[in-house]
Design a protein around this motif. Sequence first.
Motif, PDB file in Angstrom:
ATOM      1  N   ARG A   1       0.820  -1.205   0.000  1.00  0.00           N
ATOM      2  CA  ARG A   1       0.000   0.000   0.000  1.00  0.00           C
ATOM      3  C   ARG A   1       0.855   1.257   0.000  1.00  0.00           C
ATOM      4  O   ARG A   1       0.542   2.227  -0.682  1.00  0.00           O
ATOM      5  CB  ARG A   1      -0.901  -0.005   1.250  1.00  0.00           C
ATOM      6  N   GLY A   2       1.918   1.282   0.771  1.00  0.00           N
ATOM      7  CA  GLY A   2       2.750   2.469   0.900  1.00  0.00           C
ATOM      8  C   GLY A   2       3.519   2.415   2.198  1.00  0.00           C
ATOM      9  O   GLY A   2       3.974   1.355   2.623  1.00  0.00           O
ATOM     10  N   ILE A   3       3.648   3.556   2.871  1.00  0.00           N
ATOM     11  CA  ILE A   3       4.374   3.621   4.136  1.00  0.00           C
ATOM     12  C   ILE A   3       3.410   3.971   5.261  1.00  0.00           C
ATOM     13  O   ILE A   3       2.450   4.736   5.081  1.00  0.00           O
ATOM     14  CB  ILE A   3       5.529   4.644   4.092  1.00  0.00           C
ATOM     15  N   LEU A   4       3.655   3.402   6.433  1.00  0.00           N
ATOM     16  CA  LEU A   4       2.874   3.681   7.635  1.00  0.00           C
ATOM     17  C   LEU A   4       3.821   4.159   8.723  1.00  0.00           C
ATOM     18  O   LEU A   4       4.656   3.397   9.205  1.00  0.00           O
ATOM     19  CB  LEU A   4       2.128   2.423   8.102  1.00  0.00           C
ATOM     20  N   LEU A   5       3.715   5.434   9.087  1.00  0.00           N
ATOM     21  CA  LEU A   5       4.490   6.006  10.173  1.00  0.00           C
ATOM     22  C   LEU A   5       3.672   5.957  11.446  1.00  0.00           C
ATOM     23  O   LEU A   5       2.441   5.785  11.421  1.00  0.00           O
ATOM     24  CB  LEU A   5       4.870   7.462   9.869  1.00  0.00           C
ATOM     25  N   SER A   6       4.340   6.159  12.582  1.00  0.00           N
ATOM     26  CA  SER A   6       3.623   6.204  13.849  1.00  0.00           C
ATOM     27  C   SER A   6       4.379   7.065  14.851  1.00  0.00           C
ATOM     28  O   SER A   6       5.562   7.354  14.679  1.00  0.00           O
ATOM     29  CB  SER A   6       3.441   4.796  14.430  1.00  0.00           C
ATOM     30  N   ASN A   7       3.666   7.479  15.894  1.00  0.00           N
ATOM     31  CA  ASN A   7       4.277   8.212  17.008  1.00  0.00           C
ATOM     32  C   ASN A   7       3.633   7.744  18.299  1.00  0.00           C
ATOM     33  O   ASN A   7       2.396   7.666  18.387  1.00  0.00           O
ATOM     34  CB  ASN A   7       4.092   9.713  16.837  1.00  0.00           C
ATOM     35  N   PRO A   8       4.437   7.439  19.342  1.00  0.00           N
ATOM     36  CA  PRO A   8       3.906   6.854  20.571  1.00  0.00           C
ATOM     37  C   PRO A   8       3.402   7.843  21.608  1.00  0.00           C
ATOM     38  O   PRO A   8       2.967   7.440  22.675  1.00  0.00           O
ATOM     39  CB  PRO A   8       5.110   6.091  21.119  1.00  0.00           C
ATOM     40  N   GLY A   9       3.499   9.148  21.336  1.00  0.00           N
ATOM     41  CA  GLY A   9       3.001  10.120  22.293  1.00  0.00           C
ATOM     42  C   GLY A   9       4.099  10.805  23.077  1.00  0.00           C
ATOM     43  O   GLY A   9       5.279  10.722  22.771  1.00  0.00           O
ATOM     44  N   GLY A  10       3.703  11.475  24.130  1.00  0.00           N
ATOM     45  CA  GLY A  10       4.625  12.244  24.963  1.00  0.00           C
ATOM     46  C   GLY A  10       4.006  13.587  25.324  1.00  0.00           C
ATOM     47  O   GLY A  10       3.056  13.594  26.092  1.00  0.00           O
ATOM     48  N   PRO A  11       4.504  14.680  24.719  1.00  0.00           N
ATOM     49  CA  PRO A  11       5.648  14.731  23.819  1.00  0.00           C
ATOM     50  C   PRO A  11       6.924  14.336  24.561  1.00  0.00           C
ATOM     51  O   PRO A  11       7.004  14.448  25.774  1.00  0.00           O
ATOM     52  CB  PRO A  11       5.698  16.196  23.379  1.00  0.00           C
ATOM     53  N   GLY A  12       7.866  13.863  23.819  1.00  0.00           N
ATOM     54  CA  GLY A  12       9.124  13.429  24.407  1.00  0.00           C
ATOM     55  C   GLY A  12       9.383  11.956  24.217  1.00  0.00           C
ATOM     56  O   GLY A  12      10.434  11.455  24.600  1.00  0.00           O
ATOM     57  N   GLY A  13       8.416  11.236  23.608  1.00  0.00           N
ATOM     58  CA  GLY A  13       8.602   9.811  23.393  1.00  0.00           C
ATOM     59  C   GLY A  13       9.376   9.529  22.121  1.00  0.00           C
ATOM     60  O   GLY A  13       9.139  10.152  21.091  1.00  0.00           O
ATOM     61  N   THR A  14      10.322   8.600  22.199  1.00  0.00           N
ATOM     62  CA  THR A  14      11.042   8.165  21.001  1.00  0.00           C
ATOM     63  C   THR A  14      10.200   7.127  20.273  1.00  0.00           C
ATOM     64  O   THR A  14       9.399   6.421  20.886  1.00  0.00           O
ATOM     65  CB  THR A  14      12.405   7.574  21.361  1.00  0.00           C
ATOM     66  N   GLY A  15      10.380   7.015  18.966  1.00  0.00           N
ATOM     67  CA  GLY A  15       9.481   6.157  18.209  1.00  0.00           C
ATOM     68  C   GLY A  15      10.125   5.278  17.172  1.00  0.00           C
ATOM     69  O   GLY A  15       9.448   4.742  16.295  1.00  0.00           O
TER      70      GLY A  15
END
Length: 509
Positions: free
Chosen positions: A91-105
């Motif tokens: 399909r393509g690319i799926l990015l994500s972010n785990p929250g925080g702010p300040g969380g590494t992903g």
Amino acid sequence: MRVVSAVTAGLGLVGLLAGPGAAADLPGSGAPKPVRSAVGWGPCSAEQKELNEAGAECAKVAVPLDYADPRGRTIDIAVSRIRAKSSGERRGILLSNPGGPGGTGLANTLALRPALKDVADHYDLIGFDPRFLGESTPLTCGEAPQPAPPAETTTPRRDFGKSVRSARDTARRCQEHGDNAELLPHASTRNVARDMDAIREALGERRLSYYGISYGADLGAVYTQLFPHRSDRIVLDSSTDPAATQYELFQRSGAPAEAALDGLGGHVRDDVLKLLARAERHPIPVKNVRLDAPLLRILLKQLVQHEEYDPQLVSVVDDVKKAAAGEEFEPGPALSGLLDLLSSPELADSMTGGAIFMCGDGGWPAGGWPKKPATYWKNMQRSRATQPVFGPYVNGMIAPCAFWGTEPREPGTRIRNDVPVLLLQAKYDNNVPYEGALALHKKLRGSRLVTADIRSHGVYGRGTSGLTPVPCADGAVNTYLRDGELPRADITCAKPNLKPNLKTTEKTQ
């Protein structure tokens, strides 16, 4: 006696179209075709053991420090990739972010893979560490002095004064360290969204799909506003009101947290109030830690977020009661685990990252931190009448932002677009209350809202954290990411049969 900084722990326990390709509309709406990447992929670092074991590749993507000066200084964004299994069905690319702010992903999308099931086969799973965090170009503050142990006696006013001094010192250490004066103005949600688009462009993709939770959901909303034509399938889990200030968001979490505590029974509330009254005058020694009232409130706020943690919350209250009575006992796993978490270097690093973005953010929302300590004290004292347990915490949490030396470079992002988005929210979330998701839902006119009838922070993929899954919500997300089909209307998922969680700690988003 070991010292745990309640101020540091408390921080995590909540325009311009400058950017790559932002000016051009995308022709058509079909699935993106894979394009040869210009990124130099290689093995991930030794610290990323799980990524390496999963066959991931890692790289650095250079982005402008200041997108208003694209030919100026650049910084590196650490990126990981797990390729789609079948290029024909990709399909393509799926990015994500785990929250925080300040969380590494960097490894976050890998952690989502069990919940994604077969959907993961159709995407290149892309993780990334936001600018200045993790393996991206770092931004560190000066070393904090070792805090003095809590005294045997104290007062609420004395505890508050201690938090003011700590916040002021954190702001000073961050502003004066290294070349932070040049870097800090560029720590913003807008710029992280622009970095995401730079990753998309570096990978040769026309669009990106995305999953973000908590602050990661707010980040995703900003991306849809800045890059609506680059947004493919976007899932935002546990979001906030885009019109509220950061301090207002903290304040709004108090009332639902009190309601959650009430659900455990009057005897639990009575015990908690007695313990807080004691800790506000005489911090309670638990083994080699002394619990003052601010720290005790933080522990309770951490546990009250998820219904499955109710047994642990009761266990912590029982343990602290024993300590207050002077009994000899061994703290249970819940209390021991929380104290270990709060004193861990990893959490301290995350909290520093949170301060960097909360204080410098012109992205979501803009600033919003009162400058006068008297404002926090007044709100803290007023809240005691209706929110005696959590009100002093959420109203009196004076962040380093009150003393930050730089102002945001840009105004807050006004969210209003018709990008198709799937929103998820727990109805009784006491970290980011339900009303915030309703407010964002109105601004994202193309969105659908999936409501989970539970007390939780985070809805999708709960099973990957040892919590009870919400199959209705998991199914809606996977159907959307797989087939591109949003629900025809907003839906409410029935409450699952919740089972007590066996884990004792979980970082907030």
